[in-house]
Enzyme design. Structure first.
Site, PDB file in Angstrom:
ATOM      1  N   GLU A 189       1.644   1.817  -3.477  1.00  0.00           N
ATOM      2  CA  GLU A 189       0.383   2.174  -4.146  1.00  0.00           C
ATOM      3  C   GLU A 189      -0.014   3.619  -3.826  1.00  0.00           C
ATOM      4  OE1 GLU A 189      -1.206  -1.553  -2.463  1.00  0.00           O
ATOM      5  OE2 GLU A 189      -2.103  -1.889  -4.426  1.00  0.00           O
ATOM      6  N   GLY A 244       0.808  -1.222   0.000  1.00  0.00           N
ATOM      7  CA  GLY A 244       0.000   0.000   0.000  1.00  0.00           C
ATOM      8  C   GLY A 244       0.840   1.270   0.000  1.00  0.00           C
TER       9      GLY A 244
HETATM   10  N1  CAA Z   1       1.701  -3.608   8.729  1.00  0.00           N
HETATM   11  C1  CAA Z   1       1.764  -3.595  10.079  1.00  0.00           C
HETATM   12  N2  CAA Z   1       2.917  -3.493  10.757  1.00  0.00           N
HETATM   13  C2  CAA Z   1       4.048  -3.391  10.045  1.00  0.00           C
HETATM   14  C3  CAA Z   1       4.062  -3.380   8.647  1.00  0.00           C
HETATM   15  C4  CAA Z   1       2.810  -3.493   7.977  1.00  0.00           C
HETATM   16  N3  CAA Z   1       2.700  -3.465   6.635  1.00  0.00           N
HETATM   17  N4  CAA Z   1       5.341  -3.293   8.215  1.00  0.00           N
HETATM   18  C5  CAA Z   1       6.099  -3.226   9.312  1.00  0.00           C
HETATM   19  N5  CAA Z   1       5.331  -3.286  10.423  1.00  0.00           N
HETATM   20  C6  CAA Z   1       5.750  -3.253  11.822  1.00  0.00           C
HETATM   21  C7  CAA Z   1       6.409  -4.562  12.239  1.00  0.00           C
HETATM   22  O1  CAA Z   1       5.434  -5.523  12.569  1.00  0.00           O
HETATM   23  C8  CAA Z   1       7.240  -4.098  13.419  1.00  0.00           C
HETATM   24  O2  CAA Z   1       6.385  -3.968  14.527  1.00  0.00           O
HETATM   25  P1  CAA Z   1       6.805  -4.642  15.960  1.00  0.00           P
HETATM   26  O3  CAA Z   1       8.055  -3.883  16.348  1.00  0.00           O
HETATM   27  O4  CAA Z   1       5.636  -4.362  16.830  1.00  0.00           O
HETATM   28  O5  CAA Z   1       7.089  -6.067  15.685  1.00  0.00           O
HETATM   29  C9  CAA Z   1       7.678  -2.702  13.010  1.00  0.00           C
HETATM   30  O6  CAA Z   1       6.772  -2.278  11.985  1.00  0.00           O
HETATM   31  C10 CAA Z   1       9.079  -2.656  12.430  1.00  0.00           C
HETATM   32  O7  CAA Z   1       9.136  -3.597  11.355  1.00  0.00           O
HETATM   33  P2  CAA Z   1      10.271  -4.727  11.238  1.00  0.00           P
HETATM   34  O8  CAA Z   1      10.769  -5.121  12.592  1.00  0.00           O
HETATM   35  O9  CAA Z   1       9.753  -5.816  10.356  1.00  0.00           O
HETATM   36  O10 CAA Z   1      11.414  -3.879  10.499  1.00  0.00           O
HETATM   37  P3  CAA Z   1      12.584  -4.454   9.572  1.00  0.00           P
HETATM   38  O11 CAA Z   1      13.509  -3.307   9.355  1.00  0.00           O
HETATM   39  O12 CAA Z   1      13.128  -5.717  10.120  1.00  0.00           O
HETATM   40  O13 CAA Z   1      11.860  -4.819   8.164  1.00  0.00           O
HETATM   41  C11 CAA Z   1      10.364  -4.432   6.311  1.00  0.00           C
HETATM   42  C12 CAA Z   1      11.317  -3.809   7.369  1.00  0.00           C
HETATM   43  C13 CAA Z   1      11.172  -5.254   5.302  1.00  0.00           C
HETATM   44  C14 CAA Z   1       9.680  -3.291   5.597  1.00  0.00           C
HETATM   45  C15 CAA Z   1       9.340  -5.356   7.037  1.00  0.00           C
HETATM   46  O14 CAA Z   1       8.757  -4.619   8.117  1.00  0.00           O
HETATM   47  C16 CAA Z   1       8.216  -5.837   6.153  1.00  0.00           C
HETATM   48  O15 CAA Z   1       8.435  -6.749   5.370  1.00  0.00           O
HETATM   49  N6  CAA Z   1       7.031  -5.247   6.301  1.00  0.00           N
HETATM   50  C17 CAA Z   1       5.839  -5.697   5.606  1.00  0.00           C
HETATM   51  C18 CAA Z   1       5.873  -5.324   4.129  1.00  0.00           C
HETATM   52  C19 CAA Z   1       4.613  -5.831   3.445  1.00  0.00           C
HETATM   53  O16 CAA Z   1       4.365  -7.021   3.350  1.00  0.00           O
HETATM   54  N7  CAA Z   1       3.808  -4.891   2.939  1.00  0.00           N
HETATM   55  C20 CAA Z   1       2.549  -5.200   2.273  1.00  0.00           C
HETATM   56  C21 CAA Z   1       1.409  -5.139   3.261  1.00  0.00           C
HETATM   57  S1  CAA Z   1      -0.132  -5.726   2.576  1.00  0.00           S
HETATM   58  C22 CAA Z   1      -0.666  -4.445   1.637  1.00  0.00           C
HETATM   59  O17 CAA Z   1      -0.078  -3.395   1.560  1.00  0.00           O
HETATM   60  C23 CAA Z   1      -1.974  -4.702   0.891  1.00  0.00           C
HETATM   61  C24 CAA Z   1      -2.267  -3.710  -0.194  1.00  0.00           C
HETATM   62  O18 CAA Z   1      -2.191  -3.971  -1.350  1.00  0.00           O
HETATM   63  C25 CAA Z   1      -2.706  -2.374   0.113  1.00  0.00           C
END
Ligand code: CAA
Length: 257
Positions: free
Chosen positions: A111, A108
């Protein structure tokens, strides 16, 4: 207006919106959506404001829609409430909006950046549609806007593998307008927005509308739409002022009429 998940400040004629959920890497939940929509509606209505910039933090523009908010939802919740439909209102903002992206713009987040009129990327920016790794797909327009921006091959690869691309690849692919050193991103974006805000307001609205028409119409309709808006601008006082100012070798002074 005070918000919990975004910061909004006016810098002259530029509205700077900073996504501000650092603990969740600016994940976009319902509160971010409603606050952002309120801020954009206020921006659009405010005659002193000409262009907006949306940015995040150094680490993340936004790491996606909020996975924790979606996790427990079922089909009936998502379909029944038309989840994400609220974002359509963001794209109806009439004045220009620039995305200033540093760090992660994922799912998102990517997006949202693509819903803006153009993207300025820090050299640290990373774009991706990793939803496939969560066993879902883009849901805020990513499959459509990414395919239009970078073409089928790269959009398909990104959506099917979740591979992130860096700023240089994003620029080569046409996803971003320009790459800026990370330390200068926000200043550069605000300066670019100020340049736009300094143009005649009706010409700005018309230009945004006609470029957007390129993605909604065929070529002949788009060219006709452009020509009609071009003709309409000759009904404005600012067109007289702009052309007189050119001939008289002075800057234009716009009335917005
Ligand atoms: N939603 C909710 N929480 C999120 C998040 C998300 N998309 N991305 C990161 N966070 C949170 C993590 O859960 C973490 O919280 P806690 O400390 O409470 O555990 C905090 O943010 C920090 O994140 P990380 O510890 O994972 O940080 P990192 O530096 O190790 O990794 C990252 C960074 C690679 C961006 C990793 O956070 C990640 O992969 N995030 C998710 C990315 C993702 O899958 N995005 C797509 C979401 S679905 C979507 O967007 C649907 C759509 O089409 C609109």
């Amino acid at each position: 207006m005070s918000y919990q998940t975004i910061l909004v400040e006016q810098r002259g004629a530029v509205t700077l919106v900073t996504l501000n959920r650092p603990q969740a890497l600016n994940a976009l939940n319902s509160q971010v959506l409603s606050e952002l929509l309120e801020a954009m509606a206020a921006f659009d209505k405010d005659p002193t404001q000409g262009c907006a910039v949306i940015t995040g933090s150094e680490k993340a523009f936004a790491a996606g829609a909020d996975i924790k908010e979606m996790q427990a939802q079922g089909f009936a919740d998502m379909y029944g409430h038309d989840f994400f439909a609220g974002w359509d209102a963001f794209t109806r903002t009439r004045k220009p909006v620039i995305a200033a992206v540093a760090g992660y713009a994922l799912g998102g987040g990517c997006e949202l950046a693509m819903m803006c009129d153009f993207i300025l990327a820090a050299d640290s920016a990373k774009f991706g549609q990793p939803e496939i790794k969560l066993a879902v797909s883009p849901g805020m327009g990513g499959s459509q806007r990414l395919a239009r921006a970078v073409g089928k091959a790269k959009a398909m690869e990104m959506c099917l593998t979740g591979r992130m691309i860096d700023a240089a690849e994003a620029e080569r692919a046409g996803l971003v307008a320009r790459i800026v050193p990370a330390a200068e991103l926000v200043e550069d974006a605000v300066e670019t927005a100020a340049t736009i805000a300094g143009m005649a307001p009706l010409a700005v609205l018309a230009s945004k509308e006609m470029v957007n028409a390129a993605f909604e119409t065929n070529l002949a309709q788009g060219v006709q739409f452009e020509r009609r808006l071009f003709h309409a601008l000759f009904g404005t006082a600012d067109q007289k002022e702009g052309m007189a100012a050119f001939v008289e070798k002075r800057p234009g002074a716009w009335s917005g009429k």
